[in-house]
Design an enzyme around this catalytic site. Structure first.
Site: not given
Length: 211
Positions: A26, A88, A129
């Protein structure tokens, strides 16, 4: 991570994480660069990290709580052009000013409008996400219907208990529809379902009391 490290620092952090066994990475975009519309910097940073990761999946965190729709749309376009694996919503640690409530700050996470926008503006093969503020099974179902396929939550145990509870209720409902309680005879399903097990236990208990 708040995204304000230099690109070289982020690259080293990603490499070290991979060497330590990370199977996905990430990264948070540089929020200051996003807000100042320095899109060349933002794109180049994501590209450099994606290149060093090679086949390891990359999730790019926008931190939507600080952004307007126009920023989210542009980030989706950049990530789509670079073929990242996930976009995300947030880290779950974004705080913004909110008058005098909650001490003057408010925690920002996933919301319906932004998840829907991310799904609409990202390439179809890029997964979404949703993260931040997801505390219930209903939250997950809501965001799943809007296009999210991964979920970040600190309420996993609570959510899984609810999944299990609903699963049991649904099974009991299906058994009752297919196999109403019988006065006698074997279970028509050919297996000992929960309805029969319960009835058998009740009959055994009654028999033992009569004895």
């Amino acid at each position: 991570p708040h995204g304000n490290s230099t690109t070289n620092v982020k690259i080293q952090e990603a490499l070290e994480a991979v060497l330590n066994g990370a199977m996905e990475i990430d990264m948070v975009v540089n929020i200051g660069k996003v807000l100042s519309a320095d899109w060349e910097y933002v794109k180049e940073e994501i590209l450099k990290i994606k290149k060093i990761l090679q086949r390891i999946p990359l999730k790019v965190i926008f931190e939507n709580g600080y952004l307007k729709d126009e920023h989210i749309i542009k980030l989706c376009e950049i990530c789509s052009s670079l073929h990242v694996d996930f976009v995300k919503t947030s880290t779950g640690f974004a705080y913004v000013k909110n008058g005098y409530s909650l001490g003057g700050i408010e925690k920002k996470g996933a919301n319906e409008e932004q998840v829907k926008l991310m799904r609409e503006k990202s390439r179809v093969n890029i997964k979404i996400k949703a993260s931040g503020g997801i505390e219930t099974l209903d939250d997950i179902i809501k965001f799943y219907k809007l296009g999210a396929r991964r979920f970040g939550t600190s309420s996993t145990e609570k959510i899984m208990k609810e999944v299990y509870r609903r699963h049991l209720l649904e099974n009991d409902k299906k058994e009752e529809e297919y196999h109403p309680k019988l006065d006698s005879g074997d279970c028509p399903t050919g297996v000992e379902c929960s309805s029969c097990s319960k009835r058998y236990a009740e009959e055994q208990d009654k028999y033992n009391k009569d004895e």
